[in-house]
Motif scaffolding. Structure first.
Motif, PDB file in Angstrom:
ATOM      1  N   LEU A  49      80.270 -38.397  57.028  1.00  0.00           N
ATOM      2  CA  LEU A  49      79.670 -37.923  55.971  1.00  0.00           C
ATOM      3  C   LEU A  49      80.623 -36.600  56.114  1.00  0.00           C
ATOM      4  O   LEU A  49      80.182 -35.739  56.546  1.00  0.00           O
ATOM      5  N   LEU A  50      81.005 -36.112  54.774  1.00  0.00           N
ATOM      6  CA  LEU A  50      81.443 -35.278  54.530  1.00  0.00           C
ATOM      7  C   LEU A  50      80.309 -34.050  54.066  1.00  0.00           C
ATOM      8  O   LEU A  50      79.985 -34.256  53.025  1.00  0.00           O
ATOM      9  N   LYS A  51      80.740 -33.049  54.505  1.00  0.00           N
ATOM     10  CA  LYS A  51      79.246 -31.856  54.310  1.00  0.00           C
ATOM     11  C   LYS A  51      80.839 -30.596  54.277  1.00  0.00           C
ATOM     12  O   LYS A  51      81.418 -30.498  54.494  1.00  0.00           O
ATOM     13  N   ALA A  52      79.118 -29.832  52.731  1.00  0.00           N
ATOM     14  CA  ALA A  52      80.088 -28.406  52.983  1.00  0.00           C
ATOM     15  C   ALA A  52      80.002 -27.743  54.448  1.00  0.00           C
ATOM     16  O   ALA A  52      78.906 -27.496  54.792  1.00  0.00           O
ATOM     17  N   SER A  53      81.506 -26.779  54.554  1.00  0.00           N
ATOM     18  CA  SER A  53      80.986 -26.209  55.806  1.00  0.00           C
ATOM     19  C   SER A  53      80.710 -24.090  55.120  1.00  0.00           C
ATOM     20  O   SER A  53      80.249 -24.010  56.232  1.00  0.00           O
ATOM     21  N   MET A  54      80.687 -24.389  53.585  1.00  0.00           N
ATOM     22  CA  MET A  54      79.430 -23.046  53.824  1.00  0.00           C
ATOM     23  C   MET A  54      79.203 -23.144  51.953  1.00  0.00           C
ATOM     24  O   MET A  54      79.503 -24.050  51.682  1.00  0.00           O
ATOM     25  N   ASP A  55      78.714 -22.163  51.925  1.00  0.00           N
ATOM     26  CA  ASP A  55      78.336 -22.219  50.756  1.00  0.00           C
ATOM     27  C   ASP A  55      79.421 -21.532  49.676  1.00  0.00           C
ATOM     28  O   ASP A  55      80.606 -21.017  50.006  1.00  0.00           O
ATOM     29  N   GLY A  56      79.545 -22.674  48.280  1.00  0.00           N
ATOM     30  CA  GLY A  56      81.084 -22.104  47.677  1.00  0.00           C
ATOM     31  C   GLY A  56      80.840 -23.413  46.416  1.00  0.00           C
ATOM     32  O   GLY A  56      79.725 -23.232  46.011  1.00  0.00           O
ATOM     33  N   ALA A  57      81.934 -22.944  45.590  1.00  0.00           N
ATOM     34  CA  ALA A  57      82.392 -24.060  45.001  1.00  0.00           C
ATOM     35  C   ALA A  57      82.911 -24.720  45.154  1.00  0.00           C
ATOM     36  O   ALA A  57      84.714 -24.507  46.002  1.00  0.00           O
ATOM     37  N   ILE A  58      82.974 -26.021  44.203  1.00  0.00           N
ATOM     38  CA  ILE A  58      83.662 -27.099  44.621  1.00  0.00           C
ATOM     39  C   ILE A  58      85.242 -26.829  43.594  1.00  0.00           C
ATOM     40  O   ILE A  58      85.127 -26.797  41.872  1.00  0.00           O
ATOM     41  N   VAL A  59      86.570 -26.688  43.855  1.00  0.00           N
ATOM     42  CA  VAL A  59      88.231 -26.640  42.860  1.00  0.00           C
ATOM     43  C   VAL A  59      87.847 -28.079  42.778  1.00  0.00           C
ATOM     44  O   VAL A  59      88.708 -28.407  42.057  1.00  0.00           O
ATOM     45  N   GLU A  60      88.598 -28.974  43.282  1.00  0.00           N
ATOM     46  CA  GLU A  60      89.226 -30.376  43.420  1.00  0.00           C
ATOM     47  C   GLU A  60      88.633 -31.279  44.167  1.00  0.00           C
ATOM     48  O   GLU A  60      88.214 -30.911  45.269  1.00  0.00           O
ATOM     49  N   VAL A  61      88.530 -32.540  43.889  1.00  0.00           N
ATOM     50  CA  VAL A  61      88.082 -33.751  44.265  1.00  0.00           C
ATOM     51  C   VAL A  61      89.262 -34.225  44.251  1.00  0.00           C
ATOM     52  O   VAL A  61      89.427 -34.363  43.187  1.00  0.00           O
ATOM     53  N   LEU A  62      90.178 -35.138  46.171  1.00  0.00           N
ATOM     54  CA  LEU A  62      91.237 -35.165  46.294  1.00  0.00           C
ATOM     55  C   LEU A  62      91.049 -37.284  45.769  1.00  0.00           C
ATOM     56  O   LEU A  62      91.962 -37.528  46.633  1.00  0.00           O
ATOM     57  N   VAL A  63      89.342 -37.143  45.399  1.00  0.00           N
ATOM     58  CA  VAL A  63      90.375 -38.853  45.975  1.00  0.00           C
ATOM     59  C   VAL A  63      89.022 -39.537  44.855  1.00  0.00           C
ATOM     60  O   VAL A  63      88.020 -38.527  44.669  1.00  0.00           O
ATOM     61  N   ALA A  64      88.853 -40.862  44.341  1.00  0.00           N
ATOM     62  CA  ALA A  64      87.808 -41.362  43.961  1.00  0.00           C
ATOM     63  C   ALA A  64      87.141 -42.405  44.481  1.00  0.00           C
ATOM     64  O   ALA A  64      87.879 -42.849  45.481  1.00  0.00           O
ATOM     65  N   GLU A  65      85.929 -43.210  43.791  1.00  0.00           N
ATOM     66  CA  GLU A  65      85.159 -43.904  44.579  1.00  0.00           C
ATOM     67  C   GLU A  65      86.124 -45.511  44.817  1.00  0.00           C
ATOM     68  O   GLU A  65      86.567 -45.914  43.716  1.00  0.00           O
ATOM     69  N   GLY A  66      85.847 -46.169  46.308  1.00  0.00           N
ATOM     70  CA  GLY A  66      86.736 -46.912  46.669  1.00  0.00           C
ATOM     71  C   GLY A  66      88.405 -46.957  47.213  1.00  0.00           C
ATOM     72  O   GLY A  66      89.072 -47.920  47.934  1.00  0.00           O
ATOM     73  N   GLU A  67      88.677 -45.240  47.673  1.00  0.00           N
ATOM     74  CA  GLU A  67      90.061 -44.725  47.404  1.00  0.00           C
ATOM     75  C   GLU A  67      90.218 -44.850  48.827  1.00  0.00           C
ATOM     76  O   GLU A  67      89.401 -44.902  49.568  1.00  0.00           O
ATOM     77  N   LYS A  68      91.395 -45.854  49.664  1.00  0.00           N
ATOM     78  CA  LYS A  68      91.200 -45.295  51.317  1.00  0.00           C
ATOM     79  C   LYS A  68      91.930 -44.224  51.827  1.00  0.00           C
ATOM     80  O   LYS A  68      92.500 -43.852  51.456  1.00  0.00           O
ATOM     81  N   VAL A  69      91.150 -44.096  52.534  1.00  0.00           N
ATOM     82  CA  VAL A  69      91.460 -42.852  53.096  1.00  0.00           C
ATOM     83  C   VAL A  69      91.779 -42.916  54.714  1.00  0.00           C
ATOM     84  O   VAL A  69      91.106 -43.532  55.336  1.00  0.00           O
ATOM     85  N   SER A  70      92.460 -41.498  55.131  1.00  0.00           N
ATOM     86  CA  SER A  70      92.230 -41.481  56.875  1.00  0.00           C
ATOM     87  C   SER A  70      92.471 -40.436  57.125  1.00  0.00           C
ATOM     88  O   SER A  70      91.874 -39.467  56.723  1.00  0.00           O
ATOM     89  N   CYS A  71      92.091 -40.479  58.394  1.00  0.00           N
ATOM     90  CA  CYS A  71      91.142 -39.567  58.991  1.00  0.00           C
ATOM     91  C   CYS A  71      91.941 -38.405  59.336  1.00  0.00           C
ATOM     92  O   CYS A  71      93.480 -38.604  59.322  1.00  0.00           O
ATOM     93  N   GLY A  72      91.398 -37.029  59.038  1.00  0.00           N
ATOM     94  CA  GLY A  72      92.282 -35.635  58.837  1.00  0.00           C
ATOM     95  C   GLY A  72      93.148 -36.173  57.659  1.00  0.00           C
ATOM     96  O   GLY A  72      93.459 -34.505  57.032  1.00  0.00           O
ATOM     97  N   GLN A  73      92.625 -36.700  56.439  1.00  0.00           N
ATOM     98  CA  GLN A  73      93.650 -36.464  54.679  1.00  0.00           C
ATOM     99  C   GLN A  73      92.221 -35.457  54.005  1.00  0.00           C
ATOM    100  O   GLN A  73      90.699 -35.869  54.331  1.00  0.00           O
TER     101      GLN A  73
END
Length: 653
Positions: A582-606
């Motif tokens: 579960l990736l949560k926002a570390s603080m109040d702010g604005a999303i600059v970019e979402v770098l992944v898409a649903e279904g995409e495989k990711v690695s820890c630390g990415q």
């Protein structure tokens, strides 16, 4: 001569308060501008008049030239002081002031434009004979050209936003393979912060000192320097500790650097306060870094060793007066050190923090100075720089100045928001810093030694439980019953950063015995009130400050600031933990970019999402290998701290 009567300060926070105070002492009327978020901020309350200029976002308030000029017009302000940051180095703003018939308290728009570009200013400095770092400052900004030039310069290199400062849009790149991604990231941050994505490249000077020269020039063509400041202790290229004079600079080097700084000022027909920044290597060779065409955050240390009020000088120069001092009259007296108090968490790589200030108290003694723009109850949001205040100390010697400032920090109370108080104390007391050996690599080398433990120790948890026990008893007005001779036992469950800790307590009279994670702690309570608790441990008494907001406890026990939730009677609930996906926002702010898409495989630390808060970009990374199950945000969204952004599903792999 230009007669000025009323000055509008186009800024906020501690610098707005600082300028207002000097202006008032000189008899000027003052006008504050403020956003919706700063409605009751100290600078608004201190000024004679104040004008709301828009919503909290800087692009809709403090960066709105039209709103600020309109505020000057409606209040009759005949001069504008820009402070630092925001529009202070914006040539178009200086021109807009001139067009509106308002005096801009700073240099000409041409000087701002020239020195505001790292590329153009470096070319001008090379022409003026000022030593510069080898690099690339050409107008071909293609990735292909920058990559090729980097290969010619040789790694490691520095990528820098041409239009910026303060570490934003700046990247240290150690190898060629990392350069394309760092160029993209630096451009994005630079465009967001400064409205320009132009970059320059420079050879990385390894472990230099960061030494800057304060310059001043008047409209009659006179220019002087007021010696140097050493600003080597930095994190993310942001200064943390500054001092004057530098422990490294001798009279001969001071003369050479001062002459170069004055030459830089004269090369652009400068007028007003400015700072020429240099990198200095171990052999005493120095290289031009940039010129800041404004007052610096760290200007107080220069004021304290020269006896000069730099804001007063700015106002006099803007009125057409000549410089109040000749170079031959400059005298340095004693030593001054300044630290920047940030809303940040050193235990989490200095991550900026948000929250409400519950307690704010600083000792008042001769030789100690506080430049602050905060007050109790004030909300520190994600829209502005995380610097809260500056604490400065002057003493006859450097040794005494460091000792007194460290003690001042230890006596300072700041509760309600995580901060770097403990870190600053440790820096000032570190042997390498005391010896005057600090370079820009200081935090990289010794930061871990100065950083509070990554989580509360068993002793801190015992103290937190003791404070809650005393506070609860006082609130219930049953202290006599709670302190009867027969032992009383209870259990506290304290939540911190998503982790819960069980603390067993047995109270007998004033004695408290705690069991925490298999460890035993015994202490005596010598007294308590609504803001502090006197605790005796191993025969030593000391006062611990705290604040409460319902079930939330804000505590500083000398090992860092902690925010505990008393969940002793709360139902157990699931939350995001390490490896939860579960990736949560570390603080109040604005999303600059979402770098992944649903279904995409990711690695820890990415990196999955880039969040912008407090004028910086923060990469949010996956805590496990998996596949993207759901995305709950998109670029441009405003999000709250701990808001769920992305869900990963291990099963989907």
């Amino acid at each position: 001569m230009t007669a000025l009567h009323k000055i509008l300060i186009a800024n906020r926070g501690e610098i707005a308060v600082r300028v207002i105070r000097s202006a008032k002492q000189m008899g000027y009327r003052t006008v504050a501008v403020f956003s919706d978020a700063d409605d009751n901020a100290p600078h608004v309350q201190l000024a004679d008049e104040a004008v709301n200029i828009g919503p909290a976002a800087v692009s809709e308030s403090y960066l709105r030239v039209d709103a600020i000029i309109d505020a000057a017009t409606k209040t009759g302000a005949d001069a504008i002081h820009p402070g630092y940051g925001f529009l202070s180095e914006n040539a178009d703003f200086a021109r807009a002031c001139q067009a509106a018939g308002v005096t801009f308290i700073g240099p000409s728009s041409d000087a701002i434009e020239l020195m505001g570009s790292k590329r153009l200013s470096k070319l001008a400095m090379i022409a003026a004979g000022v030593p510069c770092v080898p690099g690339y400052e050409g107008d071909d900004q293609s990735d292909e050209r920058l990559v090729a030039e980097a290969e010619c310069i040789g790694f490691p290199i520095m990528v820098k936003a041409s239009a910026g400062g303060g570490g934003r849009g700046m990247r240290l790149v150690d190898q060629a393979a990392d350069l394309p991604e760092q160029l993209r990231s630096a451009r994005s941050e630079a465009l967001s912060a400064f409205g320009s994505d132009e970059l320059i490249l420079e050879k990385a000077v390894q472990q230099p000192r960061h030494v800057e020269i304060q310059v001043f020039a008047d409209s009659q063509g006179n220019a002087i320097h007021l010696a140097e400041r050493d600003c080597s202790v930095q994190r993310r290229h942001q200064k943390v500790v500054e001092e004057a004079p530098s422990p490294f600079v001798d009279d001969a080097l001071r003369q050479r650097m001062g002459d170069a700084a004055v030459a830089a000022a004269k090369a652009c027909n400068y007028c007003g306060a400015g700072t020429v920044e240099f990198l200095v290597d171990a052999q005493g060779s120095f290289y031009f870094l940039e010129m800041n065409t404004r007052l610096q955050v760290e200007h107080p240390v220069t004021e304290m060793v020269t006896g000069v009020d730099l804001v007063e000088w700015q106002l006099r120069i803007a009125s057409g007066e000549p410089l109040p001092m000749a170079q031959s009259q400059l005298r340095l007296n004693g030593h001054a050190v300044e630290v920047r108090l940030y809303a940040e968490e050193p235990r989490q790589q200095f991550m900026p923090q948000t929250g409400r200030i519950a307690r704010w108290q600083v000792p008042q003694e001769p030789g100690l100075r506080l430049d602050s723009g905060i007050g109790e109850g004030q909300l520190i949001g994600a829209h502005y720089d995380p610097m809260l205040a500056k604490l400065i100390c002057w003493a006859p010697s450097r040794e005494e100045a460091l000792r007194r400032l460290a003690s001042m920090l230890q006596d300072t109370v700041l509760l309600g928001i995580n901060n770097n108080l403990q870190f600053l104390q440790a820096v000032l007391r570190h042997p390498s810093f005391i010896a005057g050996e600090a370079t820009t690599a200081f935090i990289a080398e010794y930061g871990e030694q100065c950083t509070p433990p990554p989580e509360p120790g068993t002793a801190s948890l015992a103290r937190a439980a003791a404070v809650l026990y005393e506070s609860n008893a006082a609130a219930a007005k049953t202290m006599s019953a709670w302190r009867r001779s027969a032992p009383e036992s209870c259990v506290f469950t304290l939540a911190w950063e998503g982790q819960e800790y069980r603390v067993d307590l047995v109270a007998t009279g004033k004695q408290r015995e705690f069991g925490v994670a298999g460890q035993r702690h015994t202490l005596q309570v010598a007294g308590s009130d609504a803001q502090s608790c006197v605790i005796e441990e191993d025969g030593v008494r000391r006062r611990i400050h705290f604040a409460r907001d319902g079930k939330q406890l804000f505590l500083d026990d000398g090992s860092g600031h902690f925010i505990f939730d008393d969940t002793s009677h709360a139902a157990a609930k699931a939350d995001a933990t390490a490896g939860s996906g579960l990736l949560k926002a570390s603080m109040d702010g604005a999303i600059v970019e979402v770098l992944v898409a649903e279904g995409e495989k990711v690695s820890c630390g990415q990196t999955l999402v880039v969040l912008e808060a407090m004028k910086m970009e923060h990469p949010l990374k996956a805590d496990m290998d998996g596949a993207v199950a759901a995305i709950h945000c998109q670029a441009g969204d405003q999000v709250k701290s701990r808001q769920l952004l992305v869900e990963l599903n291990e099963e989907a792999l």
